[in-house]
Scaffold this motif. Structure first.
Motif, mmCIF file in Angstrom:
data_model
loop_
_atom_site.group_PDB
_atom_site.id
_atom_site.type_symbol
_atom_site.label_atom_id
_atom_site.label_comp_id
_atom_site.label_asym_id
_atom_site.label_seq_id
_atom_site.Cartn_x
_atom_site.Cartn_y
_atom_site.Cartn_z
ATOM 1 N N TRP A 160 0.838 -1.207 0.000
ATOM 2 C CA TRP A 160 0.000 0.000 0.000
ATOM 3 C C TRP A 160 0.867 1.248 0.000
ATOM 4 O O TRP A 160 0.637 2.179 -0.772
ATOM 5 N N THR A 179 0.953 3.912 -3.109
ATOM 6 C CA THR A 179 0.444 5.265 -2.909
ATOM 7 C C THR A 179 1.556 6.309 -2.988
ATOM 8 O O THR A 179 1.373 7.359 -3.627
ATOM 9 N N TYR A 182 0.561 8.633 4.302
ATOM 10 C CA TYR A 182 0.097 7.317 3.880
ATOM 11 C C TYR A 182 0.370 6.246 4.933
ATOM 12 O O TYR A 182 -0.357 5.267 5.034
ATOM 13 N N GLY A 189 -2.671 4.166 6.085
ATOM 14 C CA GLY A 189 -2.539 2.710 6.016
ATOM 15 C C GLY A 189 -2.795 2.071 7.361
ATOM 16 O O GLY A 189 -3.534 1.076 7.475
#
Lengths: 202, 865
Positions: free
Chosen positions: B181, B185, B407, B411
């Motif tokens: 992830w 991102t 992020y 996350g």
């Protein structure tokens, strides 16, 4: 002819069984209120109950429990089975079954508050040890648990020393054994709430 | 106070810089910098590779130009340059560490890693300005091959297994999905911002992903360094730390994937390459894990046979786990996973096989290696910052830091939500914050960014700078603020738990109970899986890998051993009256006791019932003072701790050939028999009555057990008996004029001729008739007690009494010809199932101890009530 009769009988029993499998709505509501399990959880547990109930009696016997393969290899399997059964009884019904399992609900669960406090959990654990149900864990009871866990290879005396040490450490009453209070003290630092909780599937 | 650390720091700088500069001077300035970047590391590579001979010896040139006569002194720095510089680095780093901890103000605010980076920067600046070349000692090779493995091994070997596997699901979720992830991102966002033209240059999408893949992984070294000082609760710690360990596979795969994609060019990438990337993830992760587990089992198997060469036990642990790491690296699998799982796997088996001392050695060596390489890593990181290749781009760097932080937080929020659905211990909001805040980047990212080929990715210098900034930001800003934040937010801290037998037992039982309940419910849960694994382990694995496989639940006995040991140490610490422990091992100590007793005038005034003077020195009255009792207690304790250690074969106290001194109380092995005596002595007098109950049982058992020869246990018993009786009597007989209520005097042998077969030659005079009521158990005739004359009461009936002094029945005397041990005598007692030469010598040594001890005890026994 014989075959057809057999088939019909089978069909009948199937229908009958199916009928039994379903919990009555009223029954369900009662249980739900009392235990704090959700409807789905109760249904799930009920199907487990039925699948354990090999003889279709509507109650579970000790033998039913012993048939669970994993429980057979559990060192304290016997004690666990005994903890499900009330004193001197040899069978439990579904509500009784749930009443045992309710101890393992996570704390903070909506309705079951009263049944799932730390104390209740501890009490349950205590009763597993306390096979004679006299409110005290005697040295012999402790010894038997230890023996189950440590295995047969170890010197009996050594285990008895360990048991002795445990009793002394917990400041147990010599004659009667470890009381519930002392038991709680000994586990004061353990996260019993988390340890004795199970995630019941919805 | 401030001056000392500062002084040390300066010392560090000045020591380090000039000599490193001297090294650098060997390389002529004017080389292309990227070449220098490599050669700067040459010395260490040479040293570690072991091919020092390839080096040009500059001193030889000096020889040729000058005269050829014999020189008295000779300067030849280049010969030792490599190892010298390395040692100096470690020395300086450690020195800096000392200085840091001497300033409590400093170490309270900053984490250690910050300081080391600062020192590194200072050294780097010094080097930069003096040698006018850029120096980067932190090369990817050095980092991945030499510096990372010790840290990871330490983490894996001392991993709290239980905690780790209980939370494995969450950890994997974060390590795998969470890292992917982050990569996606961050990569996409950086690329997207690049499209707006904010950087002033074009950022290809593959380069963005490459950078994203190396910057998104949480770094185990940084996490360890910071979290070690914060002491958050175990679950939180293990989730963050486990993630940082296990995300290595993902990082390695993604990095390699994008690295080769950039090399291929975006137009050449086919779908098969993408699929190959996914497949390669499984190969790298699972392959690395399997290699680690195999090596772990191998190590355990090897240590099964090391009981005759104890000194090399640690070697196996270190070398084989390093081999696991290198082995995984050969196939480009995840070395970190391999060494982590190698450590986790071997630990339990190895610990039961190796000696206590090897265990200590391993523990300290591992901690030392990992902490020094951690120190050096951070310092190198600092040094590496200082060079003139930086390509600063404010927008890019700030956006990198922003995206990494944002992020990470996003996350964490998403994945904890997911994980909490399955967890019993729900991760709370505050814990989520700490998790996202703890996403520190570090040296792994830096080493990876250095690996990028500049020719393929022209933006590499910028990436290096950006990575550096990210590392600095996380280590400094987050590292410094995390501690106060944890305090402010009241994050649940780790609870310091004392070892206690009850906890151990009850928790074990609860585990089994929960496993049982899960069985009943027919669900796979953690407990059930653990139980199944344990069952399998006990049945098949342990018998293969463990030498003396006996116990199913070794932890219980281990805890027991540790606790009793602690009690013993505490008790000896409490009793400062004892001059020194050594005196207990001196044989002629008994003589002094005897003499002291003999000089006691009252001994001679006693007349027994028949009007005989008792002048037998051997059977004089024993008048214990408090100090004597303490002596006896401690003596008893120590003799138990030390004397009988060899009886428990599984983990011996020592291997005699290579150990210097085995009389280390702290590490001595405890014999499990009779340990509760220790506890008893520390306990209240309230418990006395109850204790006697149990001792009665014990006595009986003991008699059965020790029929043959060893009377030591009996001695111990009687010491206790005496201690307790005397104490008890002192309490109860407060009003008695004669506190020594009972006096036993042996009768002369002459006049007992007729009585020999009927009555013992001892008359019991009891001033305190209540003794029997106070302690009825003592009088219960066990085998020994009936043989010991003063234990008998008249109604016990006649016992056959030999016409010898009482000590003749002591088996210690009859087994050997004299109290001092003979060689043959020791052979008899050392008849263990597998007699080996070592055993022979060992038990001989022990016998010397026990017999020498037994002399004073005999005196006690003969004269005591």
């Amino acid at each position: 002819m014989e075959y057809i009769r057999h088939y019909v009988a089978n069909l009948f029993s199937d229908i009958f069984k199916d009928h039994k499998k379903k919990l009555q709505p009223k029954e369900m509501a009662d249980i739900e209120k009392e235990t704090g399990f959700t409807e789905n959880q109760i249904e799930r547990l009920y199907s487990r109950f039925v699948s354990l109930d090999k003889g279709n009696y509507g109650f579970l016997t000790r033998e039913d429990f012993m048939r669970i393969p994993e429980l057979a290899i559990n060192p304290i399997g016997d004690l666990i089975i005994s903890s499900f059964f009330p004193e001197r009884s040899n069978s439990i019904t579904f509500p009784q079954f749930l009443h045992v399992l309710v101890h393992f609900q996570q704390i903070g669960n909506r309705n079951g508050e009263g049944l799932t406090s730390r104390m209740k959990k501890l009490r349950f654990a205590f009763n597993v040890f306390d096979q004679s149900c006299d409110g005290y864990i005697t040295k012999d009871e402790l010894l038997s648990v230890l023996q189950m866990m440590v295995g047969s290879f170890v010197d009996e005396k050594e285990i008895s020393d360990v048991a002795e040490r445990i009793m002394l450490e917990a400041d147990a009453d010599r004659e009667r054994g470890l009381s519930f209070d002392k038991f709680c003290n000994a586990l004061a630092k353990t996260d019993v709430e988390k340890k004795l909780s199970i995630k019941f599937l919805d | 106070m401030v001056s000392k650390p500062t002084l040390l720091l300066f010392l560090t700088l000045f020591l380090a810089a000039p000599i490193y500069c001297e090294v650098e001077h060997d390389y002529l300035p004017g080389h292309p910098p990227d070449h220098l970047l490599r050669t700067a590391d040459l010395p260490s590579d040479h040293f570690l590779g072991g091919d020092l001979d390839n080096k040009p010896h500059s001193s030889e040139e000096g020889h040729e130009s000058g005269h050829h006569g014999f020189e008295i002194a000779h300067v030849d720095f280049t010969r030792v340059e490599g190892p010298f510089v390395i040692s100096l680095w470690i020395f300086c780093a450690s020195l800096a560490k000392i200085g840091f901890h001497m300033a409590p103000k400093l170490s309270n605010v900053f984490p250690e890693s910050c300081l080391l980076i600062v020192v590194g920067v200072a050294i780097g600046l010094l080097l930069f300005h003096t040698s006018s070349v850029s120096v980067s000692p932190l090369t990817p090779t050095v980092f991945f091959i030499y510096m990372l493995p010790p840290i990871i091994l330490d983490a894996g070997y001392f991993m709290p297994n239980r905690l780790f596997f209980d939370n494995l699901g969450t950890i994997l979720l974060f390590a795998v999905i969470g890292t992917i992830w982050n990569v996606v991102t961050i990569g996409l966002s950086l690329y997207g911002c690049g499209l707006t033209g904010i950087y002033g240059f074009e950022l290809p999408i593959l380069d963005a992903f490459l950078f994203g893949s190396l910057i998104s992984a949480v770094d185990p070294v940084a996490v360890l360094a910071v979290f070690e000082e914060v002491h958050v609760n175990e679950v939180l710690y293990i989730v963050v730390f486990g993630e940082s360990l296990l995300n290595d596979a993902v990082t390695v795969v993604l990095y390699n994937m994008f690295d080769s994609y950039t090399a291929m060019g975006i137009e050449n990438i086919k779908y098969t390459d993408l699929l190959a990337g996914v497949a390669s993830f499984f190969v790298v992760a699972i392959g690395g894990t399997i290699i680690g587990i195999i090596w772990g089992f191998l190590t355990a198997f090897v240590t099964r046979f090391t009981n005759h060469v104890r000194v090399i036990e640690p070697v196996f642990i270190f070398v084989m786990s390093y081999l696991a790491y290198l082995n995984a690296e050969i196939f480009h699998l995840s070395g970190i996973l391999a060494i982590t799982f190698c450590g986790i796997t071997m630990k339990n088996y190895v610990e039961t096989n190796i000696s206590q001392k090897s265990h200590t050695t391993i523990k300290y060596a591992m901690k030392m290696l990992s902490s020094s390489s951690e120190t050096v890593i951070f310092m190198f990181l600092g040094v590496s910052t200082v060079h003139d290749q930086h390509a600063w781009n404010t927008a890019f760097i700030l956006l990198t830091i922003l995206f990494c932080s944002v992020y990470r937080a996003v996350g964490v929020i998403i994945f904890t939500e997911l994980a909490n659905h399955f967890r019993i211990h729900k991760l709370s909001g505050v814990e989520k914050f700490v998790m996202s805040y703890g996403g520190l980047r570090g040296a792994v990212a830096f080493a990876l960014v250095l690996l990028i080929n500049k020719k393929i990715v022209p933006l590499q210098p910028l990436f290096v700078t950006a990575t550096m900034s990210m590392v600095y930001f996380t280590v400094f800003f987050q590292g410094i603020t995390i501690k106060p934040l944890v305090n402010i937010l009241k994050v649940k801290r780790a609870v310091k738990r004392d070892l206690s037998m009850n906890q151990r037992i009850h928790e074990k039982t609860l585990d089994h109970l929960m496993a049982g309940i899960e069985d009943v419910l027919g669900r796979m849960g953690n407990n059930q899986i653990r139980n199944r694994f344990k069952h399998f382990d006990n049945k098949y694995v342990r018998p293969c890998l463990v030498r003396d496989y006996k116990v199913q639940n070794p932890k219980i006995l281990e805890t027991f051993t540790k606790l009793t040991m602690k009690d013993a140490v505490e008790l000896t610490k409490k009793n400062r009256t004892v001059p020194s422990f050594n005196s207990f091992f001196v044989a002629n100590d008994s003589g002094s006791i005897l003499a002291r007793d003999a000089t006691n005038a009252t001994s001679f005034t006693h007349i027994d019932a028949n009007g005989q003077w008792n002048i037998d020195l051997g059977e004089i009255e024993y008048c214990p003072s408090t100090r004597d009792l303490t002596d006896a207690k401690i003596h008893h304790l120590l003799s138990e701790e030390l004397g009988r250690s060899h009886h428990r074969g599984s983990r011996r106290l020592s291997y005699s050939r290579h150990t210097l001194d085995d009389r280390e109380f702290l590490n001595a092995e405890v014999n499990h028999s009779q340990r509760h005596h220790v506890r008893r002595m520390m306990g209240d007098t309230v418990r006395k009555q109850a204790q006697r109950n149990s001792r009665k049982k014990d006595d009986k058992k003991r008699d059965e057990l020790t029929q043959n020869g060893s009377s030591k246990k009996l001695h111990d018993d009687y010491v206790h008996q005496v201690i307790q009786e005397t104490e008890g009597r002192k309490k109860e007989g407060e009003n008695n004029e004669d506190l020594d209520g009972i006096t036993f005097t042996a009768r002369g042998k002459r006049m007992s001729d007729q009585q020999v077969s009927v009555l013992p030659p001892v008359v019991i005079t009891t001033n305190d008739p209540d003794v029997e009521e106070i302690d009825p158990e003592i009088a219960t005739p066990t085998a020994t007690e009936t043989q010991l004359p003063w234990k008998r009461t008249e109604d016990d009936g006649p016992v056959k009494q030999q016409e010898f002094p009482t000590w003749i029945t002591n088996k210690d005397y009859t087994a050997y010809n004299s109290p001092t041990t003979t060689f043959l005598g020791s052979i008899k007692t050392s008849m263990e199932p597998t007699p080996s030469v070592i055993n022979l010598f060992k038990s001989e040594g022990d016998d010397v101890k026990t017999t020498s001890i037994s002399i004073p005890e005999d005196e006690d026994k003969d004269a005591k009530p």
